[in-house]
Design an enzyme around this catalytic site. Structure first.
Site, PDB file in Angstrom:
ATOM      1  N   CYS A  66      37.840  49.982  45.836  1.00  0.00           N
ATOM      2  CA  CYS A  66      36.403  49.842  45.594  1.00  0.00           C
ATOM      3  C   CYS A  66      35.705  51.057  46.203  1.00  0.00           C
ATOM      4  CB  CYS A  66      35.858  48.531  46.173  1.00  0.00           C
ATOM      5  SG  CYS A  66      35.812  48.472  47.963  1.00  0.00           S
ATOM      6  N   CYS A 107      24.164  42.243  41.600  1.00  0.00           N
ATOM      7  CA  CYS A 107      23.240  43.243  42.128  1.00  0.00           C
ATOM      8  C   CYS A 107      23.531  44.633  41.578  1.00  0.00           C
ATOM      9  CB  CYS A 107      23.307  43.270  43.656  1.00  0.00           C
ATOM     10  SG  CYS A 107      22.626  41.809  44.424  1.00  0.00           S
TER      11      CYS A 107
END
Length: 383
Positions: free
Chosen positions: A346, A196
Site C-alpha cells: 500500500c 474516503c
C-alpha cells in the site's frame, strides 16, 4: 464530565494565568473554569483531518490531558487537511508527530498516546477515565464502536464527519439525549459505504467541523451554553449553508434504548471494511523494499498485491503487482494462490498490514507486508 469541586481543582501557575488571560476575563470561564479545563481529560479518536483542529484547539485552550488514538503514519496525501502534521513528518507515526506539535502549542498539556486501532477488545479500556470522547474517525465501523463504548461507559461522544463538500456535527450520549444509533440504528450495507480515497474531501472542511467539535467539547467541560445534543448540524460548504435537524432519543435504539447493549462488537464486515481489525493482534511479518527487489530480480515465486485505490495505483505500482483495493479483497480471496509467498503493498504499510491480517485469518500462511509501503519502495531503506 469532570467531577472535581472548586476546592480540589488544580491551581493555575503564573505562566498559565498569563497564557489563558483571554479566557480568564470571559464570563462563564474565569479562573475556576480554566482550572476545570486543566483538570479535564479528553480522548480524541483519530489524529487526522478532524482530530487535527480538535487537538490543536483543545491544547491551546488548556485542556489538561489529551489522549490520542491512532496507529497510522503520516502520508503526503494527509497534508492537504491534517494540520497536526508537516512535510518533515511524512513517514512518522501520526501520534509522535501530533505529540510534538501539541507540546509546541502548549507544553503544559499532558498528551497520552494510544498506538492502536480501536477494537471491541480494547475500546473500553482505552476510553475509561476520560471526561469526553471526540470522534474524529473516517469510517463507519469505528464510529459505531465509539458510540457503543461511550453508551456503555456513560461518556459524551462529540461527533463529526466529513465527505466531499459536506459535514456534520453533533453531541451524542448525554443522559437525556440521543446516541449515534438513534440517528443511524444499524450500519449501512457495504455497497452504500463511500470510500474516503474515492470520494475525497475539501481540505478546509475538516477544519470547520473539527473546530465545531472542539467548541462543543469545551462547552461540555465547562457546562456552558447549549450543546448540540438532540441536534444534528449539517454543513454544505459549497453554498455555505448551515442547517440544524432536531434529533430525538429513540426508545427502540439498539444501543441506548430498551434493548441497551451489554457488550461491544466489531463492525468491519457490516460496514464494508473487511480486515480493518481482523485478528488485530496477529503478528504480520514484513519484507523490506531491498529484500523484495532481490526476490523479484531472482525470480522468486511470489504473489504481489497492491491494496491501494485505483486513483492511487493509476500513478504507478510495482511491476507485476495485481491491484485489489482493500475493500474488495475479501471477495477476491478465491482467486488468490495459497501455495506461494504473498506480499501486500500500500502507500505506507498500514493498509497492507490490515490486508495481511485478513489473509492470515483466511489461511494464507506465507503472507508478508511491504514495510513502509510505496514510500519506502520509491526511497528504500537500507538492508
Amino acid at each position: 464530565m469532570p467531577t472535581a469541586t472548586s476546592q480540589s481543582l488544580p491551581p493555575l501557575t503564573a505562566e498559565e494565568s498569563n497564557r489563558y488571560r483571554r479566557h480568564l476575563i470571559l464570563p462563564g470561564v474565569g479562573p475556576e473554569g480554566q482550572a476545570r479545563l486543566k483538570a479535564s481529560r479528553v480522548l480524541i479518536v483519530g489524529a487526522g483531518g478532524l482530530g487535527s483542529p480538535v487537538a490543536l484547539y483543545l491544547a491551546a485552550a488548556g485542556v489538561g490531558t489529551i489522549g490520542l488514538v491512532d496507529n497510522d503514519r503520516v502520508d503526503a496525501t494527509n497534508l492537504q487537511r491534517q494540520l497536526l502534521h508537516g512535510t518533515s513528518d511524512v513517514g512518522r507515526s501520526k501520534l509522535e508527530s501530533a505529540r510534538d506539535r501539541l507540546h509546541d502549542v502548549n507544553p503544559h498539556v499532558h498528551v497520552v498516546l494510544h498506538a492502536s486501532w480501536l477494537t471491541s477488545s480494547n475500546a473500553l479500556d482505552i476510553m475509561r477515565g476520560y471526561d469526553v470522547v471526540v470522534d474524529g474517525t473516517d469510517n463507519f465501523a469505528t464510529r459505531y464502536l465509539v458510540n457503543d463504548a461511550c453508551v456503555l461507559l456513560g461518556i459524551p461522544n462529540v461527533h463529526g464527519s466529513v465527505f466531499r463538500f459536506d459535514g456534520q456535527a453533533s453531541v451524542f450520549g448525554l443522559p437525556d439525549g440521543p446516541c449515534y444509533r438513534c440517528l443511524y440504528p444499524e450500519p449501512p450495507p457495504p455497497e452504500m459505504v463511500p470510500n474516503c480515497a474515492e470520494g475525497g474531501v475539501l481540505g478546509v472542511l475538516p477544519g470547520m467541523v473539527g473546530t465545531i467539535q472542539a467548541t462543543e467539547t469545551i462547552k461540555l467541560l465547562l457546562a456552558l451554553g447549549d450543546s448540540l445534543s438532540g441536534r444534528l448540524l449539517m454543513i454544505d460548504a459549497l453554498s455555505m449553508a448551515f442547517r440544524t435537524v432536531r434529533l430525538a432519543r429513540d426508545p427502540e435504539c439498539p444501543a441506548c434504548g430498551t434493548r441497551t447493549i451489554t457488550q461491544l462488537i466489531d463492525y468491519d464486515q457490516f460496514c464494508g471494511t473487511p480486515g480493518l481489525h481482523a485478528d488485530a493482534h496477529a503478528i504480520v511479518e514484513e519484507v523490506t523494499a531491498a529484500t523484495l527487489r532481490d526476490w523479484l530480480a531472482s525470480g522468486t515465486p511470489l504473489q504481489l498485491i497492491d491494496v491501494r485505490e485505483p486513483n492511487e495505483t493509476a500513478t504507478g505500482t510495482i511491476a507485476g503487482a495485481r491491484c485489489i483495493p482493500l475493500g474488495t479483497l475479501s471477495e477476491q480471496l478465491p482467486t488468490l494462490a495459497t501455495d506461494v509467498v504473498t506480499v501486500l503493498v500500500c502507500k505506507s504499510g498500514v493498509r497492507s498490514a490490515r490486508a495481511a491480517r485478513q489473509l492470515i485469518a483466511a489461511g494464507f500462511a506465507q503472507t508478508r507486508s511491504l514495510a513502509g509501503g510505496m514510500m519506502h519502495w520509491d526511497t528504500p531503506y537500507p538492508r
